[in-house]
Design a protein around this motif. Structure first.
Motif, short mmCIF file in Angstrom:
data_model
loop_
_atom_site.label_atom_id
_atom_site.label_comp_id
_atom_site.label_asym_id
_atom_site.label_seq_id
_atom_site.Cartn_x
_atom_site.Cartn_y
_atom_site.Cartn_z
N PHE A 124 0.84 -1.20 0.00
CA PHE A 124 0.00 0.00 0.00
C PHE A 124 0.88 1.26 0.00
CE2 PHE A 124 -2.32 3.28 2.38
CZ PHE A 124 -3.49 3.37 1.65
N MET A 125 1.88 1.30 0.88
CA MET A 125 2.74 2.47 1.00
C MET A 125 3.67 2.62 -0.21
SD MET A 125 1.65 3.84 3.73
CE MET A 125 2.85 5.14 3.98
N LEU A 126 4.07 1.49 -0.79
CA LEU A 126 4.96 1.54 -1.97
C LEU A 126 4.32 2.28 -3.13
CD1 LEU A 126 6.77 -1.91 -2.31
CD2 LEU A 126 7.83 0.35 -2.15
N VAL A 127 3.01 2.10 -3.31
CA VAL A 127 2.31 2.76 -4.41
C VAL A 127 2.45 4.27 -4.29
CG1 VAL A 127 0.04 3.18 -5.43
CG2 VAL A 127 0.69 0.87 -4.79
N TYR A 128 2.37 4.79 -3.06
CA TYR A 128 2.51 6.24 -2.85
C TYR A 128 3.95 6.69 -3.09
CZ TYR A 128 -2.23 6.30 -1.13
OH TYR A 128 -3.60 6.19 -1.04
N LYS A 129 4.89 5.85 -2.71
CA LYS A 129 6.30 6.15 -2.99
C LYS A 129 6.52 6.28 -4.50
CE LYS A 129 10.95 4.16 -2.38
NZ LYS A 129 11.30 3.96 -3.80
N PHE A 130 5.96 5.34 -5.27
CA PHE A 130 6.13 5.38 -6.73
C PHE A 130 5.42 6.60 -7.33
CE2 PHE A 130 6.25 0.47 -6.41
CZ PHE A 130 7.59 0.52 -6.06
N ALA A 131 4.27 6.97 -6.77
CA ALA A 131 3.54 8.14 -7.26
C ALA A 131 4.37 9.41 -7.04
CB ALA A 131 2.20 8.27 -6.54
N LEU A 132 5.00 9.51 -5.88
CA LEU A 132 5.88 10.65 -5.61
C LEU A 132 7.04 10.69 -6.59
CD1 LEU A 132 6.36 11.18 -1.76
CD2 LEU A 132 5.18 12.63 -3.39
N GLU A 133 7.63 9.54 -6.85
CA GLU A 133 8.76 9.49 -7.78
C GLU A 133 8.34 9.92 -9.18
OE1 GLU A 133 10.33 5.55 -7.41
OE2 GLU A 133 11.32 5.95 -5.50
N GLU A 134 7.14 9.50 -9.59
CA GLU A 134 6.61 9.92 -10.91
C GLU A 134 6.47 11.43 -10.97
OE1 GLU A 134 5.60 8.38 -13.70
OE2 GLU A 134 5.77 6.27 -13.15
N MET A 135 5.88 12.02 -9.93
CA MET A 135 5.67 13.47 -9.91
C MET A 135 6.98 14.23 -9.81
SD MET A 135 2.74 14.59 -10.58
CE MET A 135 3.35 16.25 -10.33
N MET A 136 7.90 13.73 -9.02
CA MET A 136 9.19 14.40 -8.87
C MET A 136 9.96 14.39 -10.19
SD MET A 136 9.42 15.72 -5.87
CE MET A 136 11.17 16.01 -5.59
N THR A 137 9.82 13.31 -10.95
CA THR A 137 10.44 13.25 -12.28
C THR A 137 9.84 14.33 -13.19
OG1 THR A 137 10.89 10.88 -12.10
CG2 THR A 137 10.83 11.82 -14.32
N LYS A 138 8.52 14.47 -13.16
CA LYS A 138 7.86 15.48 -13.98
C LYS A 138 8.34 16.89 -13.61
CE LYS A 138 3.52 13.02 -14.96
NZ LYS A 138 3.49 13.25 -16.41
N ILE A 139 8.42 17.16 -12.31
CA ILE A 139 8.85 18.48 -11.85
C ILE A 139 10.31 18.72 -12.20
CG2 ILE A 139 9.21 19.90 -9.79
CD1 ILE A 139 6.72 18.41 -8.61
N ASN A 140 11.13 17.68 -12.08
CA ASN A 140 12.55 17.79 -12.43
C ASN A 140 12.72 18.12 -13.91
OD1 ASN A 140 15.43 17.52 -11.95
ND2 ASN A 140 15.31 15.58 -13.03
N ILE A 141 11.88 17.51 -14.77
CA ILE A 141 11.93 17.81 -16.20
C ILE A 141 11.58 19.28 -16.45
CG2 ILE A 141 10.75 17.38 -18.42
CD1 ILE A 141 10.57 14.40 -17.53
N LEU A 142 10.55 19.77 -15.77
CA LEU A 142 10.18 21.18 -15.91
C LEU A 142 11.33 22.10 -15.48
CD1 LEU A 142 6.50 21.21 -14.57
CD2 LEU A 142 7.23 21.49 -16.94
N GLU A 143 11.97 21.75 -14.35
CA GLU A 143 13.10 22.55 -13.87
C GLU A 143 14.23 22.59 -14.90
OE1 GLU A 143 14.18 22.83 -9.46
OE2 GLU A 143 13.53 20.75 -9.71
N GLN A 144 14.57 21.42 -15.45
CA GLN A 144 15.67 21.37 -16.42
C GLN A 144 15.32 22.08 -17.71
OE1 GLN A 144 18.16 17.96 -16.87
NE2 GLN A 144 17.27 16.92 -15.11
N GLU A 145 14.06 21.98 -18.11
CA GLU A 145 13.62 22.68 -19.33
C GLU A 145 13.80 24.18 -19.15
OE1 GLU A 145 9.61 23.68 -21.92
OE2 GLU A 145 9.49 22.29 -20.25
N PHE A 146 13.35 24.71 -18.01
CA PHE A 146 13.49 26.15 -17.77
C PHE A 146 14.96 26.54 -17.66
CE2 PHE A 146 8.98 26.18 -16.86
CZ PHE A 146 8.61 27.45 -17.28
N HIS A 147 15.76 25.68 -17.06
CA HIS A 147 17.19 25.98 -16.89
C HIS A 147 17.89 26.10 -18.25
CE1 HIS A 147 21.18 26.00 -15.12
NE2 HIS A 147 21.52 25.02 -15.92
N HIS A 148 17.51 25.25 -19.19
CA HIS A 148 18.23 25.20 -20.47
C HIS A 148 17.61 26.04 -21.58
CE1 HIS A 148 21.15 22.21 -19.22
NE2 HIS A 148 20.17 21.47 -18.70
N THR A 149 16.30 26.30 -21.51
CA THR A 149 15.66 26.97 -22.65
C THR A 149 15.02 28.31 -22.31
OG1 THR A 149 13.54 25.82 -22.31
CG2 THR A 149 15.17 24.73 -23.73
#
Length: 246
Positions: A20-45
């Motif tokens: 049960f708790m692992l599913v939430y861990k994976f959801a956080l990792e998915e969202m953190m990846t999305k936010i990290n992509i946005l950060e890198q996009e703004f940093h480079h472009t």
């Protein structure tokens, strides 16, 4: 005395809770990846990155069970999954109020994210002065045998809002939720001061951005770009061209 049957049941409950708790861990990792992509996009472009800091957390089993008791929710994992929407949480801190709404729009616009609820405590602050934008979203988590859509709470706020909220949280627990009236008034005044600071900082930011945009426009008008080469245009030529265009 604990029987083998009791031990097996406890092991089963522990395994179910872990899954049960692992599913939430994976959801956080998915969202953190999305936010990290946005950060890198703004940093480079882009010239400016609206995201200053990102933190994430998962509620502990103890916190979850305390909330179940406090809210009088049914005691079962499916019920918890459907009723408690802040087990997985992300806090995004940015510099300016306008950034909050930009970030919220970028997150909400992603095809696989479903926005369930929005609470705007910036336009409608809480009585104690708390200000932040809260999104409850659902994000798909792809397991080996199924796809789970998982709730994640995202809080987006400025640095000033975050500083105030952190101080209020410490005072709240120091006084065991019974804050003296004097401190409540001072916290409210501090929240108003933080709001004014946010407005002043944003005005300065907009003024500086306007000056920078004007300087960039002047540079573009006084330079000729051919392939990868830049040629400054002589002042006499610019004056001649401007006279001919009038």
């Amino acid at each position: 005395m604990t029987s083998y049957m009791d031990i097996d049941k406890l092991k089963q409950m522990k395994n179910e809770l872990t899954k049960f708790m692992l599913v939430y861990k994976f959801a956080l990792e998915e969202m953190m990846t999305k936010i990290n992509i946005l950060e890198q996009e703004f940093h480079h472009t882009h010239d400016y990155n609206p995201i200053e800091h990102v933190n994430s957390r998962i509620k502990s089993p103890e916190s979850i069970f305390n909330k179940i008791n406090r809210k009088n929710y049914p005691f079962s994992l499916p019920a918890i999954q459907n009723t408690i929407k802040d087990i997985a949480g992300i806090r995004i801190t940015c510099s300016f109020v306008s950034d909050i709404y930009k970030i919220a729009a970028m997150i909400s616009g992603q095809a696989d994210i479903e926005v369930i609820d929005t609470k705007d405590y910036i336009k409608n602050p809480k009585g104690n002065g708390y200000r932040s934008l809260h999104l409850i979203i659902k994000i798909p988590v792809f397991m080996s045998d199924r796809v789970e859509k998982v709730f994640v709470e995202i809080q987006i706020r400025t640095i000033a809002m975050d500083f105030w909220a952190s101080l209020e949280h410490k005072i709240y627990y120091k006084y065991d939720k019974e804050i003296p009236d004097r401190l409540i008034r001072e916290l409210k005044d501090a929240a108003n001061s933080a709001t004014e600071l946010d407005k002043k900082m944003e005005n300065l930011h907009n003024e500086i951005s306007g000056i920078k945009a004007l300087e960039n426009s002047k540079e573009e008008l006084t330079e000729l770009h051919i392939n990868n080469d830049t040629f400054p245009l002589p002042a006499d030529l610019l004056r001649f061209l401007s006279e001919k265009m009038i």
